[in-house]
Design a protein around this motif. Sequence first.
Motif, short mmCIF file in Angstrom:
data_model
loop_
_atom_site.label_atom_id
_atom_site.label_comp_id
_atom_site.label_asym_id
_atom_site.label_seq_id
_atom_site.Cartn_x
_atom_site.Cartn_y
_atom_site.Cartn_z
N ILE A 113 -24.23 -14.54 21.52
CA ILE A 113 -24.70 -15.27 22.70
C ILE A 113 -25.94 -16.09 22.39
O ILE A 113 -26.13 -17.17 22.93
N VAL A 114 -26.79 -15.57 21.51
CA VAL A 114 -28.07 -16.25 21.30
C VAL A 114 -28.10 -17.04 19.99
O VAL A 114 -28.37 -18.23 19.97
N PRO A 144 -25.15 -20.12 19.10
CA PRO A 144 -25.31 -21.45 19.71
C PRO A 144 -26.62 -22.14 19.33
O PRO A 144 -26.74 -23.35 19.48
N LEU A 145 -27.59 -21.36 18.88
CA LEU A 145 -28.91 -21.96 18.63
C LEU A 145 -29.18 -22.19 17.16
O LEU A 145 -30.30 -22.51 16.77
N ALA A 192 -36.24 -18.06 22.48
CA ALA A 192 -35.00 -17.38 22.83
C ALA A 192 -35.18 -15.87 22.74
O ALA A 192 -34.71 -15.13 23.60
N GLY A 221 -37.05 -14.76 25.64
CA GLY A 221 -36.11 -14.64 26.75
C GLY A 221 -35.34 -13.33 26.66
O GLY A 221 -35.16 -12.62 27.66
N LEU A 222 -34.95 -12.99 25.45
CA LEU A 222 -34.24 -11.73 25.23
C LEU A 222 -35.13 -10.55 25.64
O LEU A 222 -34.67 -9.59 26.25
#
Lengths: 359, 373, 667, 266
Positions: free
Chosen positions: B154-155, B158-159, B170, B173-174
């Motif tokens: 998920i992280v 895509p990044l 990110a 955020g996690l």
Amino acid sequence: MFYRDAGQYKTTYQSDMAIFPLRQDRIGILVILALAYVAVPLMASDFILKTIMLPFLALVLAVVGLNILTGYTGLISLGTAGFMGVGAYACYKLTTLFPEVNILVWILVSGFFSAAIGVVFGLPSLRIKGLYLAVATLAAQFFLQWAFVRIPWLYNYNPSGAIEVPLRTVFGVPVTGPTAAIEVKYLIALTFVVVLTWVASNIVHGRIGRSWMAVRDMDIAAQLMGIKLLETKLLAFAVSSFYCGVSGALFVFIYLGGAEAGTEFGIRLSFIILFAVIIGGLGSMIGSFFGAGFIVALPTILKFGLPAIGIAITGAIAEKIVVMVIGALTIFLLIVEPHGLARLWQIAKQKLRVWPFPY
Amino acid sequence: MTDATLATRKPFLSEGQRNGLIAGGVLALFIAALVVATQTGTITRNDWIYKIFVDPFVSMVDMPDLLVQTVWEGFVAGVLYSLIALGFVLIFKASGVFNFAQGIMVVFAALSLVGFYEFLTLTMGLPPGFVAAIVAMAGALGIMFVLAVAVERIVLRPLVNQPDIIMLMATVGLTYFLIGFGEYIFGGSPKVMITSQLGLPTGSTMLDFAGGRINIQHLDVAAAVIAAVMIGVLGFFFQYTRIGRALRAVADSHKAALSVGISLNQIWVIVWFTAGIVALLTGIMWGARSDVSFALEIIALKALPVLIVGGFTSIPGAIVGGLIIGVGEKLGEFYWGPLLGGGIESWLAYIIALMFLMFRPQGLFGEKIIERI
Amino acid sequence: MPVVDTHAEPRGASAAQDTFPKFLALNATRFADRPAMRHKDLGIWRTWTWRDVAVAVRAFALGLGELGLKRGDRVAIVGRNRPKLYWSMAAIQAWGGIPVPVYSDSVADEMAYVLEHAGASMAVVEDQEQVDKILSVSDRLPHLTHLIYDEPRGLRDYDHSRLHAFEDVQAMGRKAGEDAAKAAALEAAIAEGKGADLAIILYTSGTTGRPKGVMLSNDNVIISARNGGLFDHLTETEETIAYLPLAWVGDNIFSYAQSYVLGFCVNCPESAETTMEDRREIGMSYAFAPPRVYETLLTQTMVRMEDAGPLKKRMFHHFLGVARQWGEKILNKEPVPLTARLQYALGEVLVYGPLKNRFGFTNIRVGYTAGEAIGPEIFRFFRSLGINLKQLYGQTEASVYITAQPDGEIYADTVGKPNIDVEVKIDDNGEVLYRSPGVFVGYYKDPEKTAETKTPDGWVRSGDAGFFDPKTGHLKIIDRAKDVGKLRSGALFAPKYIENKLKFYPNIKEAVAFGQDHDFVTCFLNIDLTAVGSWAERNTVSYSSYQELAGHPEVLKMITAHVDAVNRSLADEPMMAGSQIRRFLILHKELDADDGELTRTQKVRRGFIADRYGPLVAALYDGSPRGRIRTEVTFEDGRKGVIEGDVEIIDMPVHQATGTAFREAAE
Amino acid sequence: MRAPSPTDIAAGEVILAVENVSLGFGGVKALTDVSFDIRKGEVRAIIGPNGAGKTSMLNCINGFYHPTEGRITFKGKTRPKMRPHEAAAGGIARTFQNVALFKGMSTLDNIMAGRTLKMKRGFFWHVLRYGPAMDEEIAHRRSVEEIIDFLEIQHIRKVPVGKLPYGLQKRVELGRALAMEPDVLLLDEPMAGMNLEEKEDMCRFILDVSNQYGTTIALIEHDMGVVMDLSDRVVVLEYGRKIADGTPDEVKRDQRVIDAYLGVGH
């Protein structure tokens, strides 16, 4: 589509270098200002003013400040809340030591105290870069937070350890303290934001802003242009911290009305401001506003909006869900557009300009 | 010869050596001056110079048992800092991501363990004890694995190739997600670690030392041993297994790893899972020393100065850095803290780290940054 | 005839203003503070008011006087659209000199011919490139005494004995202006100028042979410009962009003469690359361009819209459909149902307005296309967006204006009604003849050609075949009179008519039809690299050169379909059904002005091409399936090379002429 | 066509002298005992095979590296510890082999950044922007526009440089260096990675710079044709040592140069 730029030609460099070269943008800004100054105080409820507009206005300056440092100069800082605290405590000390001086002056002056502290903690930036610098700025955060608790002089030896915002008037109108009308507080905060944003935008659009960006994009080449790295970086720290300081003063004096030593200006606030900068868009003034709006509005919307649409959550659980959703949304936004809301805005504007063409 | 040619002579010492020599000389001079000044009475016991530069050292010499006790506590704290930092380093080395969530993963892992144990014993009716604890442990490991897979999918995926700061944010955020999620699932109140159920020793031993007594917690000894074992295992894993070698290859170059035949995505899962295991063990030990709650978050941040001292990419650096920070801040708090009103532990670690940075911007064990033009 | 007062003078002007210097003096008082000229230079639009222009022109004129310019001297002007070059025209005319603008992209040899033929005594040029060109042929130009340049870059170390910077000449002039006698001499020279004096010599590129110098008098140009302004109700508030060659009569009328007569502002773009953007910035109100420009705009529009999202594409095409149906009617002020009006208004917001903005046509009041026939599709597209695009038929020999479409009477296939003061008649061969105050004085140093073209009573043979459409009363042009020929079967063969039909397809850039004295029609085609290249990109067809793309089987298939459609439409027209295309080929190289295949105004030189590609023409008629050719080409930097090609020849089926058409023809 | 003739240069004033310069990184020697001079107004080429130390030489000249031995004299002054921004202030400008533009900024802002040293208005005026800071900004914008005009990059004035094709980026970088109005311009492979047409343009610009502004130019280039066309004098490096120095013709005939380029003896 609505950006019809035909016939807008520039006959002077001044108009060509204007911050809003397009007529439509200038009109847009005027409309927004009119709304902010007239419509919002007249129409918005106290609830909206108190829970959204005031924290938004107070925090947006910190976001602008951090954006100057991180977005324009490329220096990551996790000490924002500490610098905000310096502003808040400086303002408190100044207005209790010299109560006769206009509080608005002190709010502005407290920024200079913050700027000075910012320069001191910015010194390592000459030698350290990137994530190392980010961690190093935590030193500022924890040291300052500690100082707010352990130096009782800062909160006038108040036994509760908290600072209470005293009543201050300007031309007889109470502007701070519990009796000040919320509309007055709003207008004052708004004016600070408008003026200081204008100043920030002036700075970043000139030589100084270019030097910052040059250091950010390619510091080696910047040196070659005769840009002195230390001076440039320290100036960025000073200006950034100034904005954070004023923001902190507004946060306590206009929004909170008082602060427990050390709790308001914790590491979490630093992170939230950094969130706002990144979600809003690095290196963009308008992005700072988007980012601040996002972080202020999101918890409120979740907390009050979810029950409103029939998802019943209690206050305590709401807090947790808010934290969770903020985290998840951050990741989501970073994936969708790592350059932030400002980039989305810019793309949208560009699309409208070239409409109906795709590029 | 003119003065211009002076500068062209090959320097006798390198810049670093020269700076070190100068610093050492200044320090020696300063100490000598202090000694002289104290002896001659120029500085009295009430001068701040005395309080800062003389008094603490006098106390150390006078009461060695306290010194040893303090160092020991610092050592144990340092071991735990090292373990958190170790998780950071593993992930940074393999994926270039500065995993801010590592600290929270420690708390989250510990909460999962306790939560599982409670679930097993209270809801499923398993008898409390070692068996339940081990099953809970397996469950917690499972959660960490799921987390690793989820993060990769998920992280990270895509990044990929985004700038450092985006990756950092990110993981921040996690962090927020895990805090909110953890509190939502496990509740906000602190929990007690299932120390004895896991077979970890409790209690303490008093040792006589130089006229005083030193209190040694058995758990701390166990923690140090477990940490040592884990570091050994990790070292073995990296040095002698195929996956370990692949991981090291990734750290050097992503392309090299691909040519070994392991996909980058697999490596990320493995690394995050390994970091999860480290986090779980760290969480058990932290939890055993205090309660398990998200208040640990702030302590988890202590791993950051450790990283600065040790460098982002060095496992020995993480260990040595952890010990330096742990011991340094305990000594500082104990001997100098009172002068400033106490509580300086919260920032001293960062100041120590900053000092290191000023002299070695890449950390103690980090590779020298050479700027290419 | 449109109802206009043909004798109204523009504000403040009178018969006393019969030369450009006199108009300049008038403008400097009547429009003193209005902008006369803008130039995007160093990033911003520098503006000169009429007063500024008058001062600058006067200084330069005095400077030219110092350099020895005399009445009747010819002065060449070479360069792109720069204010100083326009000013030099007025300055030269002030002394009674005659400016001779030259195409700035001509090669040295072409330029030498014009300068030599005109006997230019001086030249005002743009930059080092032009200076170098003229210096390289200076041995052929014994009359040339002085060379003046606008852009000093790179010229610092040149021998400056005969070379002068524009500013230096102006400085010289300002100094001379302090001398009352010299100033008075200039005033006298201006006063001495008469309407009958030559104003300018324009060399027409000519489809055959060497260019001819068309002499136009002040009266020719001024009256034409004034009448053109009256025809379209132009005022001093117009804004135009000057981007077409100075040597083209259109530019001289629209960007110079009309600006002086009416007092409107002319804008010079910053560079060739920025013309499009500059056009948008200015938002001109009065535009003129050859069809090619509009064609390119339309092609680019369609190509770019291909990349838009499906929803946007649907919206775009939907509203284009609305515009096709109602746009022209609304523009022509015809009655239109309310729903259509509302739909069109929505389209204006969503599509037409933004599109016009992108083109820079937002403020346009009058737009002309001239020089060649415009594709009806292209023409209607712009009209339907609400752009008042009109057709105009003009020639250098007429000072542009012969016929034009009055507002509200616009048809895609006509060129309009005779302009004010213009008489038009068609002779027995179908050739169009005209007579007007704008009719040229004669060809310079060529009385023979003059006599061929201009009758003693003032009628000029246009060389075009045409007729007046009985329904509309408008003139229709078929082709060059000499080019309208016959097939061996006796069927009418109008090559240009066929070529234009082909060129209306965006994929076809150039077409050359053959058939005169043959059994059937054949043609050469050039694909449009932009349009076909974009198609190739979308369909992941890779190609490394024009030649490769042109030979691609898919491209051939596409073009074959276009040719077939043209044949079908020819079959629908009784006069043309016999001239359907039987065989064609796609040329292996693009036709190029540098190789002499096109004129400088990008018209095909059919005869030259037929010679040059003789083997291919032969192959078209001898039934062989392929043709092979070697051609010499000139690259952009002037080097020469050889391109060799092996091209496929396609046979086309012939469509039956439709029965209805026959019946109509029979009636 | 160019202003100074070879004889002028031979007699010309030395603006920059490199004397016995050596440079080492740890055990690796990048330069060994290199000496040459650059005379005012000339175009000086530094050539040599890959890894010959050409870029290291430029880095020493503008203060990124400090020579371990030897000295560099610029305009009569020797500054052993000169920092890059001091070199800039002294009148040395530079472009890089791999284009070191400020990627997030427009062409205009990049070139404006080159004017930084010439801009004097302090922070206070920038806070106001309008007024003296704006006047200064406008004055410098004018000079920058002249450079934009000179390099024919009007059409990309407001485009972020990160979006430009490589050839144009190189041109912008040259513009940024020119904006500093340097006495000496160091160009590190100004034509690397360009197609023929772009190379011809760049050659023309370099000659025009030399001609119009009289700027002294030192350039590194691989394309021998370009070097021979452009430069007045050439210095040849190989493995960090100087193996030849002279006019293009002399250098072309030098046996050691021929060997170095044809790989004889390796």
